[in-house]
Design an enzyme around this catalytic site. Structure first.
Site, PDB file in Angstrom:
ATOM      1  CE  LYS A  78      62.373   8.099 117.064  1.00 56.53           C
ATOM      2  NZ  LYS A  78      63.212   6.872 117.138  1.00 56.53           N
ATOM      3  CB  SER A 153      62.687   5.242 113.556  1.00 56.08           C
ATOM      4  OG  SER A 153      63.064   5.184 114.910  1.00 56.08           O
ATOM      5  CB  SER A 177      65.925   4.123 115.793  1.00 49.88           C
ATOM      6  OG  SER A 177      65.125   3.446 114.874  1.00 49.88           O
TER       7      SER A 177
HETATM    8  N1  GLN Z   1      65.100  -0.001 111.813  1.00 49.08           N
HETATM    9  C1  GLN Z   1      64.779  -0.878 112.891  1.00 49.08           C
HETATM   10  C2  GLN Z   1      63.327  -1.245 112.820  1.00 49.08           C
HETATM   11  O1  GLN Z   1      62.705  -0.889 111.896  1.00 49.08           O
HETATM   12  C3  GLN Z   1      65.116  -0.226 114.208  1.00 49.08           C
HETATM   13  C4  GLN Z   1      64.152   0.819 114.573  1.00 49.08           C
HETATM   14  C5  GLN Z   1      64.476   1.454 115.894  1.00 49.08           C
HETATM   15  O2  GLN Z   1      65.580   1.334 116.414  1.00 49.08           O
HETATM   16  N2  GLN Z   1      63.471   2.089 116.464  1.00 49.08           N
HETATM   17  O3  GLN Z   1      62.799  -1.870 113.677  1.00 49.08           O
END
Ligand code: GLN
Length: 484
Positions: A78, A153, A177
């Protein structure tokens, strides 16, 4: 040979047996990526030359008798995890040209284990989002239906594994994410216990919640990667000095008789019928495997999203203060220093990141601290206690990973609240710092994957992986592959 369909452990077995060299395997996957990633857009950057060089080194190491655990296996990373000398953009204009002068600890460990890095995968800008549509560069498409999001994400990593560009990838999970994109893409993802894996070299979003973890096709492969990346790191004082168990060896431990808790709060309003059905089917599989199913309650679940959207933005607003155009990242000149800061930050950050910085700054402002940040921290404690109470009665908690299967690209992007609700079942785990594994448990009538989540107490990775492994052996959903 369809190399892209093989799980990591099987690729590794063929490397060990000398049936394929790392250079051959890497080349095969690189050309598959070249052909298919135009459609999926999982990668921000494919590091072809570096990958081939690493593959040559891996083959050389093997010739010399080295038997490192991931020797010669191609992985994707990532793009918020630093690899020395390779751009780490966080899918943000702010870091578009940032080349880290160091490796993240997980990268150092993967290099020692012999892994090959195919490239850096797409994400929501600074890991803020649930669909990968917040990437400043382009959205990623779900390999099961290219009109749909891969989740986020870590959408690029999950899509890369689902498409077969690599058998394993790293993601990061602050509120879901790793698990939500794994669920949307029909692959396995693990959010380890907070402190199990070093965060050194992971670009910080919300430091008390962030954790790096594997995304793979099978639970066994996740165990293998976790084995390599877990452990205390002097560079991250929040990593825990606890011995790393042998996850692979323990995968076949006896789980019959285990008590599985099903939280009523995870089956309420907003859960799609098809997801509910698949989870209910999965519970029957567990019963067949000799587990006991028990109802449990996590009463503070309804407050988790609200608490998270104070705590995570508060930490983010502080972490992202460093992007001021001075030391690294984008710099847009202005008439004076303040003007330079303003221009740099206005042009460098996208709308979701700005929204979080504003919410976080507001929540931490004088006079508001008690009403927001302090309250949210208290809710966080209550959520941790909910889990602790439940784990006195059961060994695991099982529920859906996300309320719906993958949604359409564009469907939720203009409604942040709707988007935030995709993480309703994953966020509590980060607030409590516990372990959770997401793994495929079926497909909808439209052929979209559904993910189930297995949660366990702090440092129960061994047991959670063993339970997941039993389930995958019984159901073999990982054998299904999206023809990309
Ligand atoms: N979707 C969640 C957010 O927008 C979690 C994102 C993540 O785990 N990096 O914060």
């Amino acid at each position: 040979m369809d190399w892209h369909k093989l799980p990591l452990t099987e690729q590794l077995a063929k490397l060990k047996a000398g049936e394929v060299s790392s250079v051959e395997l890497t080349k095969a996957l690189l050309s598959f990526i070249e052909e298919k990633d135009q459609k999926i857009k999982a990668f921000i950057k494919v590091t072809k030359e570096e990958a081939l060089k690493q593959a040559e080194e891996a083959d050389e190491r093997r010739r010399k008798g080295d038997n490192a655990p991931l020797l010669g296996v191609p992985l994707a990373i990532k793009d918020n995890i630093c690899i020395k000398g390779v751009e780490t953009t966080c899918a943000s204009k702010m870091l578009e040209n940032f080349v880290p002068p160091f490796d993240a600890t997980v990268i150092t460990k993967l290099k020692e284990a012999g892994a090959v890095f195919l490239g850096k995968t797409n994400l929501d800008e600074f890991a803020m989002g649930s669909s990968t549509e917040n990437s400043a560069f382009f959205p990623t498409h779900n390999p099961w239906d290219v009109e749909r999001v891969p989740g986020g994400s870590s959408g690029g990593s999950a899509a890369a594994v689902a498409a077969g560009f690599c058998a394993g990838a790293l993601g990061s999970d602050t509120g879901g994410s790793i698990r939500q994109p794994a669920s949307f893409c029909g692959v396995v993802g693990l959010k380890p216990t907070y402190g199990r894996v070093s965060r050194y070299g992971l670009v910080a979003f919300a430091s008390s919640l962030d954790q790096i973890g594997p995304i793979t096709r099978t639970v066994k492969d996740t165990a293998l990667i976790l084995q390599v990346i877990a452990g205390k790191d002097p560079m991250d004082s929040t990593s825990v000095p606890k011995e790393v168990p042998n996850y692979l060896e323990e995968l076949n431990m006896n789980i019959s008789g285990a008590k599985i808790g099903v939280p009523e709060e995870y089956f309420g309003e907003g859960l799609s019928d098809e997801v509910r059905e698949k989870i209910e089917d999965a519970l029957k599989v567990f019963e067949k495997l000799g587990c006991q199913i028990k109802k449990v309650s996590l009463p503070h679940t309804p407050y988790a999203v609200a608490a998270y959207y104070i705590i995570a933005p508060a930490e983010a607003s502080s972490n992202l203060a460093r992007y001021d155009g001075v030391k690294y990242g984008l710099r847009v000149e202005g008439k004076d220093l303040i003007d330079m800061y303003k221009k740099t930050r206005s042009q460098g950050f996208g709308p979701e990141v700005k929204r979080r910085i504003m919410i976080g700054t507001y929540a931490l402002s004088a006079g508001y601290y008690d009403a927001y940040y302090k309250k949210a921290s208290q809710v966080r404690t209550l959520i941790s206690q909910d889990f602790a109470n439940a784990f006195e009665e059961v060994d695991f908690i099982v529920g859906p990973a996300a309320p719906t299967p993958a949604f359409k690209i564009g469907e939720r992007i203009s409604d942040p609240l709707q988007m935030y609700l995709s993480d309703i079942y994953t966020i509590s785990v980060n607030l409590a710092g516990i372990v959770a594994l997401s793994l495929p448990c079926g497909f909808t009538s439209q052929g979209l994957p559904v993910g189930m989540q297995i949660m366990g107490p702090h440092f129960s990775e061994t047991k959670v992986l063993a339970l997941g492994h039993k389930f995958e052996e019984e159901t073999k959903f990982y054998e299904k592959y999206p023809e990309v």
